[in-house]
Scaffold this motif. Structure first.
Motif, PDB file in Angstrom:
ATOM      1  N   SER A  13      -2.963 -34.981 -26.988  1.00  0.00           N
ATOM      2  CA  SER A  13      -3.523 -33.718 -27.462  1.00  0.00           C
ATOM      3  C   SER A  13      -4.179 -33.911 -28.828  1.00  0.00           C
ATOM      4  N   SER A  14      -5.316 -33.281 -29.007  1.00  0.00           N
ATOM      5  CA  SER A  14      -6.010 -33.319 -30.298  1.00  0.00           C
ATOM      6  C   SER A  14      -5.624 -32.134 -31.169  1.00  0.00           C
ATOM      7  N   HIS A  15      -4.700 -31.303 -30.690  1.00  0.00           N
ATOM      8  CA  HIS A  15      -4.291 -30.093 -31.410  1.00  0.00           C
ATOM      9  C   HIS A  15      -2.843 -30.249 -31.882  1.00  0.00           C
ATOM     10  N   LEU A  16      -2.602 -31.266 -32.678  1.00  0.00           N
ATOM     11  CA  LEU A  16      -1.235 -31.584 -33.090  1.00  0.00           C
ATOM     12  C   LEU A  16      -0.622 -30.463 -33.913  1.00  0.00           C
ATOM     13  N   LEU A  17      -1.379 -29.903 -34.843  1.00  0.00           N
ATOM     14  CA  LEU A  17      -0.853 -28.830 -35.688  1.00  0.00           C
ATOM     15  C   LEU A  17      -0.543 -27.594 -34.854  1.00  0.00           C
ATOM     16  N   ARG A  18      -1.444 -27.238 -33.955  1.00  0.00           N
ATOM     17  CA  ARG A  18      -1.218 -26.070 -33.098  1.00  0.00           C
ATOM     18  C   ARG A  18       0.014 -26.267 -32.223  1.00  0.00           C
ATOM     19  N   ASP A  19       0.154 -27.458 -31.659  1.00  0.00           N
ATOM     20  CA  ASP A  19       1.296 -27.729 -30.790  1.00  0.00           C
ATOM     21  C   ASP A  19       2.602 -27.695 -31.571  1.00  0.00           C
ATOM     22  N   ILE A  21       3.264 -25.961 -34.246  1.00  0.00           N
ATOM     23  CA  ILE A  21       3.584 -24.548 -34.527  1.00  0.00           C
ATOM     24  C   ILE A  21       4.154 -23.884 -33.284  1.00  0.00           C
ATOM     25  N   LEU A  22       3.577 -24.180 -32.123  1.00  0.00           N
ATOM     26  CA  LEU A  22       4.057 -23.595 -30.866  1.00  0.00           C
ATOM     27  C   LEU A  22       5.519 -23.961 -30.625  1.00  0.00           C
ATOM     28  N   TYR A  23       5.871 -25.239 -30.794  1.00  0.00           N
ATOM     29  CA  TYR A  23       7.240 -25.658 -30.546  1.00  0.00           C
ATOM     30  C   TYR A  23       8.192 -25.095 -31.600  1.00  0.00           C
ATOM     31  N   GLY A  24       7.710 -24.955 -32.828  1.00  0.00           N
ATOM     32  CA  GLY A  24       8.530 -24.339 -33.852  1.00  0.00           C
ATOM     33  C   GLY A  24       8.848 -22.888 -33.523  1.00  0.00           C
ATOM     34  N   VAL A  25       7.848 -22.176 -33.015  1.00  0.00           N
ATOM     35  CA  VAL A  25       8.058 -20.778 -32.610  1.00  0.00           C
ATOM     36  C   VAL A  25       9.031 -20.702 -31.440  1.00  0.00           C
ATOM     37  N   ILE A  26       8.936 -21.649 -30.518  1.00  0.00           N
ATOM     38  CA  ILE A  26       9.853 -21.667 -29.372  1.00  0.00           C
ATOM     39  C   ILE A  26      11.291 -21.854 -29.849  1.00  0.00           C
ATOM     40  N   ILE A  27      11.505 -22.783 -30.790  1.00  0.00           N
ATOM     41  CA  ILE A  27      12.855 -23.012 -31.314  1.00  0.00           C
ATOM     42  C   ILE A  27      13.373 -21.762 -32.015  1.00  0.00           C
ATOM     43  N   TRP A  28      12.517 -21.126 -32.821  1.00  0.00           N
ATOM     44  CA  TRP A  28      12.934 -19.882 -33.478  1.00  0.00           C
ATOM     45  C   TRP A  28      13.335 -18.833 -32.448  1.00  0.00           C
ATOM     46  N   PHE A  53      15.069 -23.613 -38.861  1.00  0.00           N
ATOM     47  CA  PHE A  53      15.137 -24.613 -37.796  1.00  0.00           C
ATOM     48  C   PHE A  53      13.788 -24.765 -37.097  1.00  0.00           C
ATOM     49  N   GLY A  54      13.075 -23.641 -36.939  1.00  0.00           N
ATOM     50  CA  GLY A  54      11.748 -23.717 -36.345  1.00  0.00           C
ATOM     51  C   GLY A  54      10.780 -24.485 -37.215  1.00  0.00           C
ATOM     52  N   LEU A  55      10.851 -24.261 -38.543  1.00  0.00           N
ATOM     53  CA  LEU A  55       9.974 -24.984 -39.467  1.00  0.00           C
ATOM     54  C   LEU A  55      10.282 -26.472 -39.475  1.00  0.00           C
ATOM     55  N   ILE A  56      11.572 -26.808 -39.460  1.00  0.00           N
ATOM     56  CA  ILE A  56      11.961 -28.221 -39.437  1.00  0.00           C
ATOM     57  C   ILE A  56      11.444 -28.880 -38.161  1.00  0.00           C
ATOM     58  N   THR A  57      11.605 -28.192 -37.024  1.00  0.00           N
ATOM     59  CA  THR A  57      11.129 -28.738 -35.754  1.00  0.00           C
ATOM     60  C   THR A  57       9.616 -28.932 -35.772  1.00  0.00           C
ATOM     61  N   ALA A  58       8.888 -27.925 -36.264  1.00  0.00           N
ATOM     62  CA  ALA A  58       7.429 -28.028 -36.325  1.00  0.00           C
ATOM     63  C   ALA A  58       7.003 -29.155 -37.260  1.00  0.00           C
ATOM     64  N   GLY A  59       7.672 -29.250 -38.416  1.00  0.00           N
ATOM     65  CA  GLY A  59       7.336 -30.310 -39.361  1.00  0.00           C
ATOM     66  C   GLY A  59       7.627 -31.684 -38.802  1.00  0.00           C
ATOM     67  N   CYS A  60       8.763 -31.832 -38.118  1.00  0.00           N
ATOM     68  CA  CYS A  60       9.113 -33.128 -37.521  1.00  0.00           C
ATOM     69  C   CYS A  60       8.100 -33.513 -36.442  1.00  0.00           C
ATOM     70  N   TYR A  61       7.724 -32.535 -35.624  1.00  0.00           N
ATOM     71  CA  TYR A  61       6.763 -32.811 -34.554  1.00  0.00           C
ATOM     72  C   TYR A  61       5.431 -33.280 -35.137  1.00  0.00           C
TER      73      TYR A  61
END
Length: 274
Positions: A13-19, A21-28, A53-61
């Protein structure tokens, strides 16, 4: 083993930042709305904790993708399924470690190996769900990208080409139209219904013939594709395609019905748009 050594079918995927954020929102959403794994026992602000936890997940991703995922994709050719599996496993471990440290910090819980193992266990479970979601997203994205590439191949080349669909009635009326006007053809008992554009608007015409006969007449045109036992489509005019485990639905713009791609024709579609 042969499955693991196959080439991974989806591009990165070329949309790493968008993805991320999506996974961070899912975790939240999972933590705050469902409150699993004893999260409902947390005495503090649950919404704020879920956000962390969502921010940590998004940042790690995002960090894992930029620092490890993309460099690996650019240097390892071909990228195989086992490469993808190991990368996802590494990402899950990284997310688990960072979220574990966050949990220990906000809950003042001692850092121990047994507790980390338990935390890793639940992270893996969520990770499996996230991986399944990711593959589903990539699957539809891959289909859409390949379809868009296909649509641009033949439209311009065929702008002056006309086709004739012959009516087999004794006093039948043949239909002659530009090939780029054809949208799709549907089998209806002893007739077919041809959907095409006239003066920019979709219209239909019934012709006494069979779908098999039409396929034979149009076999030399690479953009004419049978997607169902009852449907033939002009892929140049597909405006969107959505897929799931049961097949796909193709759309041809306002005023037209969607056309199914039955499960038995999915392999042919994949090879057709590859």
């Amino acid at each position: 083993m042969s499955f693991l050594t196959r080439t991974y079918p989806f591009k990165q995927s070329s949309h790493l930042l968008r993805d991320s954020i999506l996974y961070g929102v899912i975790i939240w959403a999972v933590l705050y709305l469902l409150q699993p794994f004893g999260f409902n026992m947390y005495p503090g602000n649950k919404c704020l904790a879920a956000v962390l936890f969502g921010l940590i997940t998004a940042g790690c991703y995002a960090c894992f993708g930029w620092a490890i995922g993309r460099p690996l994709h650019s240097h390892v050719k071909p990228w195989r399924i086992w490469h993808q599996g190991c990368t996802v496993l590494g990402l899950i471990l990284f997310i688990a470690l960072c979220n574990f440290l966050l949990f220990s910090f906000i809950s003042h819980y001692p850092i121990t190996i047994p507790f980390f193992s338990q935390f890793l266990y639940w992270t893996v479970i969520i990770g499996i769900l996230m991986t399944a979601l990711s593959i589903g997203i990539e699957y539809n994205r891959s289909l859409r990208d390949r379809m868009e590439a296909l649509l641009s191949n033949t439209t311009e080349e065929q702008k002056d080409i006309t086709i004739t669909i012959h009516d087999h009635n004794v006093r039948g009326n043949d239909l002659t139209i530009p090939i780029n006007s054809l949208l799709y053809i549907e089998a209806q008992k002893n007739n077919i219904s041809v959907c095409y554009t006239r003066d920019g608007k979709p219209t239909t015409m019934e012709i006494h013939t069979t779908l098999t006969a039409v396929i034979e007449e149009l076999k030399d045109y690479e953009n004419i594709f049978q997607c169902h036992r009852s449907f033939v489509v002009n892929v140049n005019n597909i405006t969107s395609a959505k897929g799931n485990s049961n097949g796909y639905q193709m759309a041809f713009g306002a005023g037209t019905n969607s056309v199914p791609v039955s499960r038995s024709f999915v392999p042919r579609l994949k090879s057709f748009i590859a």
